[in-house]
Design a protein around this motif. Sequence first.
Motif, PDB file in Angstrom:
ATOM      1  N   LYS A  66      -2.709  49.908   5.899  1.00  0.00           N
ATOM      2  CA  LYS A  66      -2.936  48.480   6.146  1.00  0.00           C
ATOM      3  C   LYS A  66      -3.201  47.755   4.825  1.00  0.00           C
ATOM      4  N   ARG A  67      -4.034  48.437   3.955  1.00  0.00           N
ATOM      5  CA  ARG A  67      -4.351  47.830   2.660  1.00  0.00           C
ATOM      6  C   ARG A  67      -3.095  47.735   1.786  1.00  0.00           C
ATOM      7  N   ARG A  68      -2.277  48.760   1.837  1.00  0.00           N
ATOM      8  CA  ARG A  68      -1.025  48.747   1.063  1.00  0.00           C
ATOM      9  C   ARG A  68      -0.119  47.571   1.509  1.00  0.00           C
ATOM     10  N   LEU A  69       0.004  47.398   2.828  1.00  0.00           N
ATOM     11  CA  LEU A  69       0.822  46.308   3.365  1.00  0.00           C
ATOM     12  C   LEU A  69       0.278  44.959   2.896  1.00  0.00           C
ATOM     13  N   LEU A  70      -1.111  44.861   2.906  1.00  0.00           N
ATOM     14  CA  LEU A  70      -1.748  43.624   2.446  1.00  0.00           C
ATOM     15  C   LEU A  70      -1.360  43.337   0.994  1.00  0.00           C
ATOM     16  N   LEU A  71      -1.393  44.422   0.180  1.00  0.00           N
ATOM     17  CA  LEU A  71      -1.038  44.281  -1.236  1.00  0.00           C
ATOM     18  C   LEU A  71       0.378  43.712  -1.381  1.00  0.00           C
ATOM     19  N   TYR A  72       1.322  44.298  -0.629  1.00  0.00           N
ATOM     20  CA  TYR A  72       2.717  43.834  -0.685  1.00  0.00           C
ATOM     21  C   TYR A  72       2.838  42.378  -0.200  1.00  0.00           C
ATOM     22  N   GLN A  73       2.152  42.123   0.932  1.00  0.00           N
ATOM     23  CA  GLN A  73       2.260  40.785   1.536  1.00  0.00           C
ATOM     24  C   GLN A  73       1.675  39.699   0.629  1.00  0.00           C
ATOM     25  N   HIS A  74       0.715  40.063  -0.175  1.00  0.00           N
ATOM     26  CA  HIS A  74       0.107  39.067  -1.061  1.00  0.00           C
ATOM     27  C   HIS A  74       0.895  38.935  -2.370  1.00  0.00           C
ATOM     28  N   CYS A  75       1.348  40.083  -2.900  1.00  0.00           N
ATOM     29  CA  CYS A  75       2.011  40.060  -4.214  1.00  0.00           C
ATOM     30  C   CYS A  75       3.383  39.367  -4.177  1.00  0.00           C
ATOM     31  N   ILE A  76       4.102  39.488  -3.056  1.00  0.00           N
ATOM     32  CA  ILE A  76       5.467  38.906  -2.995  1.00  0.00           C
ATOM     33  C   ILE A  76       5.422  37.386  -3.157  1.00  0.00           C
ATOM     34  N   PRO A  77       4.603  36.634  -2.332  1.00  0.00           N
ATOM     35  CA  PRO A  77       4.544  35.171  -2.558  1.00  0.00           C
ATOM     36  C   PRO A  77       3.955  34.824  -3.927  1.00  0.00           C
ATOM     37  N   LEU A  78       3.030  35.680  -4.400  1.00  0.00           N
ATOM     38  CA  LEU A  78       2.400  35.431  -5.689  1.00  0.00           C
ATOM     39  C   LEU A  78       3.450  35.443  -6.809  1.00  0.00           C
TER      40      LEU A  78
END
Length: 1321
Positions: A66-78
């Motif tokens: 879940k944390r890994r997915l969060l990382l991806y979901q945040h970094c892409i728009p960033l």
Amino acid sequence: MKAESDRIISLSDGDSSAELQKYLSSLCEAKITALITNSALKGKTIGRIIKAIFKGSPPGSSEGSKRRLLLYQHCIPLCESGNLQTEVAADIIGLLMLETHTLVGPSLAKLAELFVEEIKAGKIGNGKSLELFPTVLTAIAACETLSYGKGELSGEECKKQLINSLCSSRWDSQCVIHLTTMFRDVPMSSEELRFVVEKVQRMFKKLDLQEIPPLVYQLLLLSAKGCKKQVLDGIISYFKQQDIHQQEEKKHGQNLDLEVQSIPQDQLRHVEGTVILHIVFAVRLDHELGREFIKNIKVSYGDLCPFSVALLLSLARIQRYEEQVFDLFKGAIIKSFRDEQLLQGSKFLQDLLPGHCSIAEMILDTVRSSIFGWDHVTQGLVQLGFFLMDTFGPKPGPFGKNTEASATVARTPSQLACKLGCQVLLQGFKMHEAIRGEILEQVLNRLVTKTASPVNHFLSLFSDIVTSAPMILLESSSKVTETFDHLSFLPLATVQGLLKAVQPLLKVSLSMKDALILVLRKAMFSSQLDGRKSAVTGFLLLLKNFKVLGSLASSQCSQTISSSQIQVDVHSRYNAAANEAFCLEILSSLRRCLGQQADVRLMLYEGFYDVLRRNSQLSSSIMQTIFSQLKRYYEPEQDLLPPVKLQPCITAHGEQIHIQEPLAHLVCCTVHCLLWLKNMRRSAKMGAYDSDDDDDDDEDEGYQSELQTILESVTKRMIKSEMEDFELDKSAEFSTESNVGVKNNIYAVLVIGLYEVLIEYAFVKANYSISAFKELLELFNRYHKLCEILREKSGKGRQPSNKTPRSLLSMGFTSTLLTMLFRDNSQSKEEALTVLRSSGEFVRYALCVAVQKIQQLEDTGITDGPGGQSSDLTFRFLCEMASVLMWRYTNVPSVVDDAGKKEKRSSLSHLSLEGLLGIFTVCQQRYPDKMTKLLSSIENSDEVVESEDAIQMIYSYIRQFQKALFTQLSGGEEALNSKEAQLLVNILNVLSLQLKPSSEQFVQMCSWTAKICKETNFEDTALCKGLLSLLFSLHVLLKSPSSLLLELCQDIHSHLGDIDEDVEVEKLSHFAIVNMKTATTAALQVLPQIDKVLDEVDWLIGKKKSQITSDKSGPEETTQPAGQQDPIEKAVTLQLGTLVTALNELVQTALLLGTSTITLLRVLSRTYSILTTLVKYYIQVCASQIGVLPSRFEKLVKLSGSHLTPQCYHFITYVQGGESSGAPKKKKNEVNTAATAKLLRQTKAIPNLIFSIEQYEKYLITLSKKSKVNLMQYMKLSTSRDFRINAATLDAALQEQDNTVEAESQAVEETQEPKQKKRKR
């Protein structure tokens, strides 16, 4: 924040990951995202933070994933926000890519959906995060099952759904290039790739023009995966649409669609040039792409557009494609011109296919566009231009003669293709400095090396180049002077053309002029006759063009070179004295020619008049030269006859006798120069009262009066001279096999020419004096008597009197003479002209010479004598002659000409018509834009005629000739003058070409012709041929001639009878012109017309087949609505149905064995071949789409199978059994047998026909299987031709054998072949 970051990094550096996991778990999601954002913005520790989060988030645990997915979901728009440094964003994406494979299925699905949503929302900014998307899709594809939407899918299916969803959504124009780049790294099936390519190509129209080249570049890279054809098609289609839009804007003067931004042409062309460079670069790396492009163009030439033409020319620079590209152009261009010609000649095709794209126009458009920096295209244009000129230029005829007259308008596809090559090179030369040197060098090389074949087209191109850019050529003057060195070895026609073309350069380049003079002087002493003739040609041209100051024709000091802004002051460069000295020096060189062969002297005599006319200040030298030459052959003793010495005019080489001095041409030159000078002096005296050069004038007048005295003396003494004085009486020998005969023939030709020249001189000098005209008639009587002797001796009375040697009368004098004889009504001249008019032979002679001159003009484009080379003067004389001949034909009743019939010579009316036909033909071929001017001049009107009035005027002349023909036909067959009627038909044919097929007058003319054919019942085969030919040429421009052909075939069958004698044919007569005697001629006219209709049908089927081939590549097939047949298919079926019915009539007709039967067999064979092509087309249709065969096609198959095929086999039997065709007279039977034997020996028509029928039936079987329709039910069993017994023939042969044993024994000595044939029957 800094404390948390340091803590995470320190825990990550330690050995225990449990503490790191524990610490990360204690942080909420908002805290982690804030931490990542903060570190990313600072950019120093973000890499270590992300690595630590990955380390503290094991993929096996739900919390970790879940944390890994969060990382991806945040970094892409960033990364897409644009707030990060480029290096930082690249590091983040790189780290994320490394760990993507560890994500679990649901996480991957959510991540993919995130990407799709971001793209749909248009949030992809710099496209950096898209580098991660291919890794995500690859990871998804690797999953066995995946929850997606409401159900579970395999990884591949899920990936397909995602791509589908992405391609069906709206893309922001800014991210199109990024997305295309991204898809290069996505593993896709061919179907997925097709979706992507289609989506990208749909986006072309939404992008700014400057973004197209990089997108095309990415697409080409993407094409390495496949869909090469689709990628290229899309790119070409886009630019094709842009070009069409530009053309429409130009045509209408404004933007048609206000919402669409108009693209400036220069921008579009620059972008096209860049895209072409990208494609050529891609092709160099991937040859499969190049092969696909060329293969695609070959399938359908109709898809060519200016952009694809430019692309092909760029590809031609790659060696492996060069030959393929030019072969493709060769096929496409010639096909385009042929199609255009086919369409222009058939209303039937124009109605079916109204539009036609011209490849020639596309190529010229490419040349015009190449000015926008298309350097990569220009080299291909040069190659293409020379390729077309070399391939389609005029070919040498028998014995190396040029078969095409240079002055005619380009009409055939080959001529048009050659002209296109010339236009490409000329336009290229004007536009591009870089290729000028190469074009000039290649043109000059061809002029020098192609001595065995005609080079008119290269001379024309060189002349145009010189005219358009003389100063540019001066920079390459060394290349031109190098060419001069070869002059003495080149054919005379090439030398004349080259020197004529180079004249403007000689006026501005002293070095070039000096180089040429050196070469010409050397050539003057050449051992080759052609070399010396070339020298004379060159010197005469120089004399014409380097005017001495004070010349009457043009006294201006400066001469302008046309098509340029350069004022060339000739006399500032070469002063008047130098110019005169230069011309006199040339004249002294030319005097040496007076001791050379007759051909060289002849050129000189023919050239002197033109030189004098253009450079009148040289008159003294020229007249002195002529005078001294003439004195050699003049007998000064006034009491001696004849007045000329003929002995020095011939020379002997061994046993052969040749002409040494063309005396008649020398006198002709003298007469014309003298008369011209007298006119000039008269006009000069009228215009000026004082003169500075009295001495020169006195000297000139001295020569003139002496020459005048000589000519008058010669005239008087020639009248007194009898034929015996020339040793040319009736007892003289004229056989060309003995030396005496050859000598007498030469003497006769010289004396005949001399008489003609003196007739012209006497007429001009006579000034309408009765006594002078009587002397002229006496001259003519001497001339006529000698012609008669020559005709009787050489042709034994077979040759008509007007076939004398080529007349030396000038075109202008011939025109004047005709006008005086027929149209001059002035009271003062009437008495004198009556003297000439009273001589029927002289009037006939004048008409014969006019017809001869017109014929010469038709054949070569020029005539002998003064003004014969000038097209303007020639046209003026044609107008004058046309006026006289028209008046003579329409105003003098034919009763006056009846005397001519008894003498078996052409009547004066016939000669007038022959002349008119010649004039109209010459005008149509060589002055196509001046026909209206010619016709208006017949009415002596010089007014400019409007187009509507022009058509009405042409039609009024047509009406006059129609009336004349009707008068001929209404007098009954006995009173018919067949040759005159044929000439009238031919004139109507020529004039009808001037009418627009859409005009009411054209329709009326066609109706009138049909009416004449229906009502005229004459047994005149030539007239029948002419009328039917006229009817077909008109009818085909109004509608399809198939129904007309059917009626004619029925008439032919009705008159000639059936091949089966027992069958009585229904008596039909649609056209009275077809009768028992003319039916075979009519059949020979009908069969080529059937062949033309078959050509059209074949072309249409080809069009439909190419449509099917090109449609196969499309995603969806275009199907015809149920119950409605394609209009082209319908037209083809109807045409073939009518033709089959017509041929069914002909094939049952008892045609005479020979040409007509062979032609019919060939046409039948062709018909079956085209039926087979149509069947193959329907096989293709059935293979590509499910549909029922049209009912019309089934009817056609039934018609061909049940009616035509059985009759074909009967006809073959009829042809092979010539004797059984039944002729009561033995002679006719023998002729039939001989014709049959010749037919079977010389032609493969019968086996070809049988093969065509069998092929047709073979493919019908295939179509029956494909369409599930039994088409073979209409086919009857083929006749066995291997063995057949004709019982009646066998009985007759046995009876004959019993009764004539002796005859059989004699026949043994003859060949056995006829006996074998009898046994076979």
